[in-house]
Design a protein around this motif. Structure first.
Motif, short mmCIF file in Angstrom:
data_model
loop_
_atom_site.label_atom_id
_atom_site.label_comp_id
_atom_site.label_asym_id
_atom_site.label_seq_id
_atom_site.Cartn_x
_atom_site.Cartn_y
_atom_site.Cartn_z
N ASP A 270 9.42 -1.14 0.27
CA ASP A 270 7.98 -1.19 0.05
C ASP A 270 7.34 -2.24 0.97
OD1 ASP A 270 5.75 -0.42 -2.16
OD2 ASP A 270 5.57 -2.55 -1.64
N GLU A 271 8.00 -3.39 1.11
CA GLU A 271 7.49 -4.46 1.96
C GLU A 271 7.46 -4.02 3.42
OE1 GLU A 271 5.88 -8.28 2.49
OE2 GLU A 271 6.29 -7.14 0.66
N LEU A 272 8.51 -3.31 3.88
CA LEU A 272 8.55 -2.83 5.26
C LEU A 272 7.44 -1.82 5.53
CD1 LEU A 272 12.41 -2.34 5.76
CD2 LEU A 272 10.97 -4.12 6.79
N ILE A 273 7.21 -0.92 4.57
CA ILE A 273 6.15 0.07 4.73
C ILE A 273 4.79 -0.62 4.79
CG2 ILE A 273 4.99 2.03 3.64
CD1 ILE A 273 7.71 2.77 2.37
N LYS A 274 4.60 -1.61 3.91
CA LYS A 274 3.33 -2.36 3.91
C LYS A 274 3.06 -2.99 5.27
CE LYS A 274 3.17 -6.58 3.05
NZ LYS A 274 3.33 -7.94 2.51
N GLU A 275 4.09 -3.64 5.84
CA GLU A 275 3.92 -4.30 7.14
C GLU A 275 3.58 -3.29 8.23
OE1 GLU A 275 3.78 -7.42 7.72
OE2 GLU A 275 4.39 -8.15 5.73
N ALA A 276 4.22 -2.11 8.18
CA ALA A 276 3.95 -1.09 9.19
C ALA A 276 2.51 -0.58 9.09
CB ALA A 276 4.94 0.07 9.03
N VAL A 277 2.05 -0.37 7.87
CA VAL A 277 0.68 0.13 7.66
C VAL A 277 -0.33 -0.93 8.09
CG1 VAL A 277 -0.99 0.89 5.93
CG2 VAL A 277 1.38 1.70 5.82
N TRP A 278 -0.08 -2.17 7.72
CA TRP A 278 -0.99 -3.25 8.12
C TRP A 278 -1.05 -3.38 9.65
CZ3 TRP A 278 -0.02 -7.98 4.34
CH2 TRP A 278 -0.64 -7.69 3.12
N GLU A 279 0.11 -3.24 10.28
CA GLU A 279 0.17 -3.36 11.75
C GLU A 279 -0.67 -2.27 12.41
OE1 GLU A 279 3.57 -3.31 15.27
OE2 GLU A 279 4.15 -3.78 13.21
N PHE A 280 -0.59 -1.04 11.86
CA PHE A 280 -1.40 0.04 12.44
C PHE A 280 -2.88 -0.20 12.20
CE2 PHE A 280 -3.64 4.07 12.39
CZ PHE A 280 -3.23 4.62 13.60
N GLU A 281 -3.23 -0.69 11.02
CA GLU A 281 -4.65 -0.95 10.74
C GLU A 281 -5.19 -2.04 11.67
OE1 GLU A 281 -7.66 -1.63 6.93
OE2 GLU A 281 -5.50 -1.80 6.67
#
Length: 679
Positions: free
Chosen positions: A66-77
């Motif tokens: 979940d933490e890895l997915i969050k970081e990836a989404v934040w990076e794209f935003e």
């Protein structure tokens, strides 16, 4: 599930870009972002699979994903926003700033494709992780009953300590409620060890309940501390509740006993234990002290919601945790750190868990003015880490409106808002900020004296919200309820307006017809705080009761005729517990029609003018416990012969004629009769 909140944030950003009247997307740019929005939708559906798993599963690996997915989404935003700003800022500085901004997103196409593919792969890994989550093992009895001693001094809780102790010594039960880490267990331990408590009770029993437990485990925890030798002998073979309860009755006979139930997550934990130990010669001698993150329904009990610390208390707690209790009490903060320490304590805003967490991090680092100055900066890693650790659960006591910025707590799952005083201006209704709909992780929301606002976007929902408490009928509109489809527990508090004679306003059940659309609702509590004991011919909107209900609690409705209750019973095939208080219904006789309340296990009736209770043959076929309290006019309990399986009749401060009637019935049927009376 921080990833869910990150996906919501990205969806909102994309929506603002695509729907903004001031952003003009050039060429093929409008086609770039919709695939990302759709992928975030799919991602959120996958993330919600975790909610359908047992809370006893170990979620360490899934949480890491979940933490890895969050970081990836934040990076794209961040990438998306950094792509927009260089195009918008020059246009803002030009003379054409009142016109729309031209934005080209075509150079993002490759990044979008890579991001969507990466999220798909993470989704698959997440699904596999959920399927392979190991089962958490329950705590052994030795761990549950390990008191552990008092490891820290209480700070700022002297009033709460005195109040809880006084109530227990006056033979009342007591609940300590508040957020994780606010000091509930610490307070309970100090009460448990207080000399006056020790001398008052023959037995003091400590049981850590937690989220995962078995009912007979709690009985074993009590027996292990009352009669350790008998428990060890019993533990060598199979044992059932009846054998455990029999031994406990023998050991606790004529003894005063305090049972502390620490970290209670659900009412069933207290219900099973108290129900097993409900005997005439025991009920007045056993007292319970509960600690819980939420309010637990408990008869005849005191109650304290843990408050936040003031600045002086915060400073003291921080100093003791960083430098040690003895050193700080003698010397305080070192002079170069005194002002910085006060500012750091103030920044924790009175949250004990935040103070303790920050102190823990400070104690491991250099205690220098330079480092502590860095800690006070806006994006300090110490406070970021501390917020990440505490952002699951928040309990606040406040007056006035909450700031919209509360929605920035993306991880928040439990939010409790408790006003200092219920003082409301005439004609003014208090609402949560509309940004509450952005808090996608919320599971439990208690907002006494406030309501949910109607959201201003079409797709705003709180899909994870399962408990909503403290709201009025203003939160029960079609627009609000359809956006919390998975609600399982709803607690409504109504205050009639003394200055309004409008019939709808005076009917406490008006405007509640939409509750039936909550198809997952299992518990409904509806309480009128200032009931008008006067029936005006109003009807009950039967559509307010969804058939999924298992627990129904009605209080202060003003005295509807008892026959309406029969209609309600026929509509609720799954109802197991029914509580009626403070003239919810009124009249001298309640004749329960056949085939009513077919699954009801427990019935409680309190504060009513009922004279005769008449269940007909075929009604209440599964009733196990009947409790009547403060029914001063009650004279007769009629009892068909097909009701011989009832286990407990409990009469608290009822008419002596009703007590005599119950004693006659006890001679015919084998049930336990509990009588508490000052007559």
């Amino acid at each position: 599930m921080a990833a869910y909140g990150a996906a919501t944030s990205l969806k909102n950003t994309i929506q603002r870009i695509l729907q903004s009247s001031r952003i003009s997307l050039v060429s093929h740019s409008p086609l770039i972002l919709p695939p990302v929005y759709d992928q975030m939708d799919r991602l959120q559906r996958v993330l919600q699979l975790l909610d359908k798993t047992s809370c006893s599963k170990i979620r360490t690996e899934v949480n890491a994903l979940d933490e890895l997915i969050k970081e990836a989404v934040w990076e794209f935003e961040d990438l998306l926003e950094s792509h927009l700003l260089p195009q918008i800022l020059p246009q803002l500085e030009s003379e054409r700033h009142n016109l729309s901004f031209s934005v080209d997103l075509q150079s993002l196409q490759h990044h979008v494709d890579c991001f969507v593919e990466m999220v798909k792969m993470m989704e698959e890994e997440y699904i596999i992780g959920i399927k392979n989550m190991p089962e958490e093992e329950g705590e052994p009895i030795s761990s549950r009953i390990d008191f552990g001693g008092i490891k820290s001094k209480m700070v700022g809780l002297s009033y709460e300590f005195q109040k809880a102790g006084d109530d227990l010594l006056e033979d009342k039960h007591y609940s300590i409620v508040g957020m994780a880490g606010v000091g509930k267990t610490t307070l309970a331990k100090h009460i448990f060890e207080d000399p006056s408590i020790q001398s008052h009770f023959d037995f003091r029993i400590w049981v850590k309940v937690g989220r995962k437990y078995e009912h007979n485990e709690l009985l074993c925890c009590v027996l292990a501390q009352v009669a350790p030798i008998a428990y060890r002998m019993l533990a060598q073979g199979d044992n059932d509740d009846e054998e455990l309860v029999g031994l406990l009755k023998e050991k606790l006979q004529d003894k005063k006993c305090l049972i502390v139930l620490d970290d209670v997550w659900e009412e069933q934990a207290t219900y099973h234990l108290t129900n097993c130990l409900q005997e005439n010669d025991m009920v007045g001698r056993i007292r319970y002290l509960l600690t819980s993150r939420q309010y637990i329904i408990f008869e005849d009990h005191g109650y304290e919601r843990m408050r936040l610390l003031n600045e002086e208390e915060s400073k003291k707690l921080l100093g003791e945790k960083v430098f040690g209790q003895k050193v700080f009490s003698e010397d305080g903060f070192p002079l170069p750190l005194e002002e910085l320490g006060e500012k750091i304590a103030k920044k924790c805003e009175g949250l004990p868990l935040m103070i303790v967490t920050v102190a823990e991090l400070l104690s491991k680092a250099d205690k220098t003015p330079e480092y502590w100055t860095e800690v006070l900066k806006q994006h300090s890693s110490v406070f970021v880490e501390a917020y990440n650790q505490i952002s699951e659960y928040l309990s606040l006591r406040c007056n006035g409106e909450l700031p919209p910025s509360i929605s920035n707590l993306f991880h928040l799952q439990f939010l409790v808002i408790d006003p200092h005083m219920f003082i409301r201006k005439r004609g003014v209704q208090s609402y949560m900020p509309v940004q509450i709909w952005d808090m996608q992780e919320l599971e439990h929301l208690y907002i006494w004296g406030m309501d949910l606002p109607t959201p201003n976007t079409v797709d705003a929902t709180l899909n994870k919200l399962t408990i909503l408490g403290g709201v009025s009928a203003n939160s029960c509109t079609r627009e609000v309820l359809k956006r919390i489809p998975n609600l399982k527990e709803l607690m409504i508090e109504v205050e009639l307006k003394p200055y309004d004679d409008d019939d709808d306003e005076r009917n406490p059940l008006s405007c509640l017809g939409y509750i039936s659309q909550l198809q997952n609702l299992e518990k409904l509590r509806y309480r009128v705080k200032n009931p008008e004991i006067k029936y005006k011919g109003n009807t009950i909107p039967l559509s307010m009761f969804p058939s999924s209900l298992k627990v129904l609690w009605l209080s202060g409705l003003g005295g509807y005729p008892w026959n309406y209750l029969n209609d309600i019973g026929s509509l609720l095939p799954n109802l197991e517990i029914l509580l009626l208080e403070r003239y919810a219904f009124r009249g001298p006789e309640w004749e329960i029609t056949p085939e009513s309340f077919l699954k009801l296990i427990e019935l409680q009736i309190g504060d009513t003018d009922l004279v005769r209770w008449r269940p007909q043959r075929g009604s209440f076929p599964n009733l196990r416990r009947l409790r009547m309290s403060h029914c001063y006019k009650l004279q007769q309990l009629d009892w068909p012969y097909d009701h011989s399986w009832i286990e407990i009749i409990d009469l608290l401060e009822c008419n002596p004629l009703a007590v005599a009637c119950a004693k006659e019935l006890k001679d015919k049927f084998s049930f336990r009769l509990i009588i508490e009376s000052s007559f």
